[in-house]
Design a protein around this motif. Structure first.
Motif, PDB file in Angstrom:
ATOM      1  N   LYS A 149     133.597  21.483 -15.086  1.00 12.00           N
ATOM      2  CA  LYS A 149     132.984  20.193 -14.791  1.00 12.00           C
ATOM      3  C   LYS A 149     133.941  19.410 -13.901  1.00 12.00           C
ATOM      4  O   LYS A 149     135.153  19.464 -14.100  1.00 12.00           O
ATOM      5  N   VAL A 150     133.398  18.683 -12.933  1.00  8.48           N
ATOM      6  CA  VAL A 150     134.209  17.866 -12.040  1.00  8.48           C
ATOM      7  C   VAL A 150     133.647  16.450 -12.042  1.00  8.48           C
ATOM      8  O   VAL A 150     132.437  16.271 -11.905  1.00  8.48           O
ATOM      9  N   VAL A 151     134.510  15.462 -12.216  1.00  6.88           N
ATOM     10  CA  VAL A 151     134.110  14.067 -12.066  1.00  6.88           C
ATOM     11  C   VAL A 151     134.993  13.415 -11.017  1.00  6.88           C
ATOM     12  O   VAL A 151     136.143  13.818 -10.808  1.00  6.88           O
ATOM     13  N   TYR A 152     134.443  12.425 -10.326  1.00  9.27           N
ATOM     14  CA  TYR A 152     135.165  11.666  -9.310  1.00  9.27           C
ATOM     15  C   TYR A 152     135.760  10.426  -9.953  1.00  9.27           C
ATOM     16  O   TYR A 152     135.161   9.822 -10.828  1.00  9.27           O
ATOM     17  N   ARG A 153     136.967  10.034  -9.469  1.00 13.99           N
ATOM     18  CA  ARG A 153     137.658   8.894 -10.049  1.00 13.99           C
ATOM     19  C   ARG A 153     138.164   7.967  -8.943  1.00 13.99           C
ATOM     20  O   ARG A 153     138.535   8.421  -7.871  1.00 13.99           O
ATOM     21  N   ARG A 154     138.163   6.665  -9.241  1.00 16.55           N
ATOM     22  CA  ARG A 154     138.766   5.656  -8.368  1.00 16.55           C
ATOM     23  C   ARG A 154     139.708   4.815  -9.207  1.00 16.55           C
ATOM     24  O   ARG A 154     139.318   4.295 -10.250  1.00 16.55           O
ATOM     25  N   ASN A 155     140.954   4.706  -8.761  1.00 14.56           N
ATOM     26  CA  ASN A 155     141.959   3.899  -9.452  1.00 14.56           C
ATOM     27  C   ASN A 155     141.997   4.195 -10.954  1.00 14.56           C
ATOM     28  O   ASN A 155     141.933   3.304 -11.790  1.00 14.56           O
ATOM     29  N   ASP A 156     142.063   5.468 -11.285  1.00 15.68           N
ATOM     30  CA  ASP A 156     142.221   5.967 -12.656  1.00 15.68           C
ATOM     31  C   ASP A 156     141.004   5.778 -13.566  1.00 15.68           C
ATOM     32  O   ASP A 156     141.122   5.879 -14.783  1.00 15.68           O
ATOM     33  N   SER A 157     139.826   5.517 -12.989  1.00 17.33           N
ATOM     34  CA  SER A 157     138.595   5.391 -13.785  1.00 17.33           C
ATOM     35  C   SER A 157     137.510   6.275 -13.187  1.00 17.33           C
ATOM     36  O   SER A 157     137.373   6.368 -11.967  1.00 17.33           O
ATOM     37  N   THR A 158     136.717   6.883 -14.046  1.00 21.59           N
ATOM     38  CA  THR A 158     135.626   7.739 -13.588  1.00 21.59           C
ATOM     39  C   THR A 158     134.546   6.897 -12.927  1.00 21.59           C
ATOM     40  O   THR A 158     134.122   5.880 -13.473  1.00 21.59           O
ATOM     41  N   ILE A 159     134.111   7.327 -11.737  1.00 16.93           N
ATOM     42  CA  ILE A 159     133.062   6.595 -11.021  1.00 16.93           C
ATOM     43  C   ILE A 159     131.792   7.406 -10.834  1.00 16.93           C
ATOM     44  O   ILE A 159     130.744   6.847 -10.550  1.00 16.93           O
ATOM     45  N   GLY A 160     131.851   8.729 -10.989  1.00 11.42           N
ATOM     46  CA  GLY A 160     130.640   9.509 -10.794  1.00 11.42           C
ATOM     47  C   GLY A 160     130.834  10.964 -11.148  1.00 11.42           C
ATOM     48  O   GLY A 160     131.945  11.468 -11.225  1.00 11.42           O
ATOM     49  N   TYR A 198     141.465   7.695  -4.794  1.00 13.51           N
ATOM     50  CA  TYR A 198     140.406   8.573  -5.285  1.00 13.51           C
ATOM     51  C   TYR A 198     141.003   9.900  -5.734  1.00 13.51           C
ATOM     52  O   TYR A 198     141.923  10.430  -5.107  1.00 13.51           O
ATOM     53  N   SER A 199     140.476  10.425  -6.830  1.00 16.26           N
ATOM     54  CA  SER A 199     140.962  11.678  -7.391  1.00 16.26           C
ATOM     55  C   SER A 199     139.811  12.354  -8.142  1.00 16.26           C
ATOM     56  O   SER A 199     138.678  11.870  -8.116  1.00 16.26           O
ATOM     57  N   VAL A 200     140.130  13.440  -8.828  1.00 16.59           N
ATOM     58  CA  VAL A 200     139.138  14.141  -9.642  1.00 16.59           C
ATOM     59  C   VAL A 200     139.708  14.385 -11.035  1.00 16.59           C
ATOM     60  O   VAL A 200     140.919  14.311 -11.254  1.00 16.59           O
TER      61      VAL A 200
END
Length: 168
Positions: free
Chosen positions: A65-76, A128-130
Motif C-alpha cells: 500500500k502507498v499513501v502520499y504525505r505532505r509535511n508529515d501528514s497523510t494527504i491521499g 512531500y513523501s510517501v
C-alpha cells in the motif's frame, strides 16, 4: 500567469536502500529519507507529485500500500480504508484498503507510478513523501529500492526511485 504554466520543478532521485518495520493496518513513513520539498509561489497553486517508487515487502506474496504525505501528514491514497474498487483480472473482484498493487511473489519487487495533485493553499514550504503499508496480518518489513532478504552481493539487484513536485 497563463493556464497550464509550470512555475517550478524539483526532484529527488533515491539510489540507496530504505526499510522499516510495519505492523498490520499501519504504514511506515519515509518523510525524512524519500521526499521532495517545494515552496509554492502562490497560495492558489496546484502541486503535481509524480515519479515512481520501487518497493518490496518481507514474507512473500504480500500486497503493498502507498499513501502520499505532505509535511508529515497523510494527504491521499490510491484507495482509502472505506473504499472498495473493482479490479479487473484479479481472482477477487474487490480490493479494500490503500492497495496499489497485486501480490508481490517471492523475491520480486514492484514499481509504483506516483501521481497525485495537491492544493496546499499556502506559500510556505511543503515537503512531500510517501508511506508504505502491506496487506499481511502480521508485522512485516517494507523496503524501498531493495529486495527482501537481500545480502550485500553482486547477484542482487538494486533499484532507484524518483519523486518530483511541480507547481502549476
Amino acid at each position: 500567469i497563463g493556464k497550464g504554466a509550470i512555475l517550478q520543478f524539483v526532484q529527488n532521485v533515491k539510489r540507496g536502500a530504505l526499510s522499516g518495520s510495519c505492523a498490520t493496518q499501519s504504514f511506515v513513513a519515509f518523510d525524512s529519507t524519500f521526499n521532495v520539498a517545494i515552496t509554492p509561489q502562490y497560495s492558489s497553486s496546484l502541486i503535481l507529485i509524480g515519479g515512481f517508487l520501487t518497493a518490496n515487502c518481507s514474507g512473500g506474496s504480500q500486497g503493498l500500500k502507498v499513501v502520499y504525505r505532505r509535511n508529515d501528514s497523510t494527504i491521499g491514497t490510491a484507495l482509502d480504508y472505506s473504499s472498495v474498487a473493482n479490479v479487473t483480472g484479479l481472482p477477487s473482484n474487490s480490493v479494500t484498503g490503500a492497495t496499489t498493487s497485486g501480490f508481490i511473489e517471492g523475491y520480486g519487487s514492484e514499481s509504483f507510478p506516483l501521481c497525485y495533485i495537491d492544493k496546499p493553499n499556502t506559500t510556505s514550504a511543503c515537503t512531500y513523501s510517501v508511506a508504505l503499508g502491506h496487506t499481511s496480518s502480521v508485522t512485516r518489513t517494507v523496503y524501498i529500492n531493495q529486495l527482501n532478504a537481500e545480502v550485500n552481493s553482486a547477484q542482487w539487484s538494486r533499484f532507484v526511485s524518483i519523486i518530483y513536485a511541480m507547481e502549476l
